[in-house]
Structures are given as C-alpha cells and as structure tokens.
Design an enzyme around this catalytic site. Structure first.
Site, PDB file in Angstrom:
ATOM      1  N   ASN A  82      -3.713   0.222  -9.873  1.00  0.00           N
ATOM      2  CA  ASN A  82      -3.462  -0.492  -9.187  1.00  0.00           C
ATOM      3  C   ASN A  82      -3.564  -1.313 -10.895  1.00  0.00           C
ATOM      4  O   ASN A  82      -2.631  -2.522 -11.231  1.00  0.00           O
ATOM      5  CB  ASN A  82      -4.490  -1.833  -9.152  1.00  0.00           C
ATOM      6  CG  ASN A  82      -4.226  -1.109  -6.880  1.00  0.00           C
ATOM      7  OD1 ASN A  82      -2.975  -0.914  -6.489  1.00  0.00           O
ATOM      8  ND2 ASN A  82      -5.275  -1.281  -6.048  1.00  0.00           N
ATOM      9  N   GLU A 133      -6.847   5.037  -6.979  1.00  0.00           N
ATOM     10  CA  GLU A 133      -5.848   3.635  -6.718  1.00  0.00           C
ATOM     11  C   GLU A 133      -5.992   2.271  -7.198  1.00  0.00           C
ATOM     12  O   GLU A 133      -5.465   2.229  -8.058  1.00  0.00           O
ATOM     13  CB  GLU A 133      -6.637   3.086  -5.350  1.00  0.00           C
ATOM     14  CG  GLU A 133      -6.041   4.831  -3.979  1.00  0.00           C
ATOM     15  CD  GLU A 133      -4.757   4.950  -3.780  1.00  0.00           C
ATOM     16  OE1 GLU A 133      -4.062   3.851  -3.664  1.00  0.00           O
ATOM     17  OE2 GLU A 133      -4.126   6.093  -3.107  1.00  0.00           O
ATOM     18  N   ARG A 161       5.651   0.471  -2.417  1.00  0.00           N
ATOM     19  CA  ARG A 161       4.676   1.040  -2.415  1.00  0.00           C
ATOM     20  C   ARG A 161       3.384   0.632  -1.442  1.00  0.00           C
ATOM     21  O   ARG A 161       4.290  -0.133  -0.565  1.00  0.00           O
ATOM     22  CB  ARG A 161       3.699   0.065  -3.856  1.00  0.00           C
ATOM     23  CG  ARG A 161       4.515  -0.335  -4.928  1.00  0.00           C
ATOM     24  CD  ARG A 161       3.426  -0.618  -5.843  1.00  0.00           C
ATOM     25  NE  ARG A 161       2.098   0.313  -6.246  1.00  0.00           N
ATOM     26  CZ  ARG A 161       1.992   1.333  -6.312  1.00  0.00           C
ATOM     27  NH1 ARG A 161       3.134   1.786  -6.660  1.00  0.00           N
ATOM     28  NH2 ARG A 161       1.337   2.021  -6.176  1.00  0.00           N
TER      29      ARG A 161
END
Lengths: 102, 146
Positions: B52, B48, B106
């Site tokens: 990002n 994650e 997303r």
C-alpha cells in the site's frame, strides 16, 4: 516467480510458483495472458498454485483479472493446489465462488 | 518482566523490497516459535501494508517505508509507515473490495486481509504526514521448532 503451462486434452493448466506479490504480478499477468490467448480453444483453465510459497491480495487481483479475460473467451476457470495460507487469502476474497476448486 | 525485543527497518519504496520486508519480519519472529500459519499471517499482513505504501502512498515514485516491530512476550506490535500522500477517505479504504485503482487489477482486499490476519489494526493517515498502519498479534501456539 515462475509460470509454466501444460495442455492436457482441452484442459489448460497454468502453474504459478514462487512468491506472488505486487512485484511479480505484472510480469505474471503478461505471461499468463499470452499463454491464454495462444490456447484460447481450451475447454477450461486450471490455475495450479501448488508451487506458490506466498500469495497476498495482489494474487487475488491477478486471478480475478484473468477470470474476466477468460470470460471473454467463455472459458471457465478453476483453482487447484492452494496452500493452507494461500487458501485463507482466497477464501477471504470469495474467489472459489467464481473459480471453483478443481 | 516480559522479554522485549525491537527493531526498525527503513527501505526504498520499491516493489522488489516487498519480499525483503516479509523476510525480515519472518526472521524477527522466529525466536517466538510461532506456528507456520502464524508466520504466514504476519508476513501477508506486512506485505499488504508495505505494498500500500509503495503503490498508493508514493504511487510507485520515490520514498521510504519504515517498519518498526516490537515483541513483548508472545505479542507482536508492528508499525508500517510512509510519508506519502495519505489516504483521502479512510472509511472507504477499509471497506472490502474498495480500491482507488480498479484499472490496475487491484483487489481492494489489503486492509481486509490485515484485519483478518492480525488481532488489531489501527490506521492513522493525513496528506501532511503520510500513513501509519499499526498492527498487533499475540501468538498462541506453543509449537517448537526443531
């Protein structure tokens, strides 16, 4: 990441296997959308995740996107075969609320 | 005196490296004999944070992502950092389902997953210095690998 599908009667099974992350999601989206549009007469769609060895929140976005697309065809969607770890991600996102376990 | 081990990994901010980064952190942890679930949690959280940096920090342009990891006894400290554009509204970014890119499908769950799978998550971000995500997890299981 590999996508296979099978149509059993009026049930379309979409088998997603390998690792589903941001890198593989774009390709997965295109293939899934194509398969769905070619089988739009299905009564229901089942995402079979038993071959997935990894899934993060990109997978959640991908599934939600497919759910919305299927809603346009009025086809309900289900999820089956999530591993313990994929299930933690799915439950955190509340996905079973819109795509119940098959 | 706790057993201490550390590593630093720096790589191009390319999507294909998400898998690579997960693999490296997984290998780094093996020595601690974590459970399968614990390894999966860490790999997901790292995935994650790295995603990002790639998608938001550098907006899929050029850049590098750095992962620093340290184990002290059975505690893992990780820092995932980038020199990207920074997070404009951090409190919003930390909200579940909030995303600045809804058109890209997303989910906005990245930080929620990091906070759920790790024991502690701290984020420092600015337009000048990019973003640093610090995460910590203490492994509880005594499962031995055979």
């Amino acid at each position: 990441m590999e996508i296979r599908y099978k149509l059993l009667g009026k049930e379309l099974f979409l088998l997603v296997s390998g690792e589903l992350d941001e890198h593989s999601a774009l390709g997965a989206k295109e293939i899934l959308d194509k398969v769905i549009s070619l089988n739009a007469s299905a009564d229901r769609v089942v995402f079979d995740l038993s071959g997935l060895s990894f899934m993060d929140s990109t997978g959640v976005g991908l599934l939600i996107g497919r759910y919305k697309k299927l809603r346009q065809y009025s086809i309900p969607a289900y999820i089956k075969g999530a591993s313990a770890s994929a299930e933690r991600v799915i439950e955190l996102a509340g996905l079973y609320g819109i795509m119940p376990k098959y | 005196m706790e057993n201490v081990n550390e590593m630093t990994l720096e790589f191009s901010a390319k999507s294909e490296n998400e898998l690579f980064a997960r693999g490296v952190i997984g290998c780094f942890l093996i020595r601690l004999n974590p459970s399968i679930a614990e390894i999966a949690d860490v790999k997901t959280a790292v995935s994650e944070a790295v995603t990002n940096s790639i998608v938001h920090g550098y907006k899929r342009g050029n850049g590098t992502v750095k992962i620093y990891a340290k184990t002290e006894g059975r505690t893992l400290h990780i820092n995932v950092s980038d020199n990207g554009v920074g997070i404009e509204d951090l409190s919003k970014a930390l909200e579940p389902f909030y995303t600045t890119k809804p058109e890209e499908e997303r989910s906005g769950m990245g930080f929620t997953i990091m906070k759920s799978f790790m024991d502690e998550v701290n984020v420092i971000s600015s337009a000048e210095s990019g973003t640093q995500v610090y995460m910590k997890k203490t492994f509880n299981s005594d499962e031995k690998q055979v």
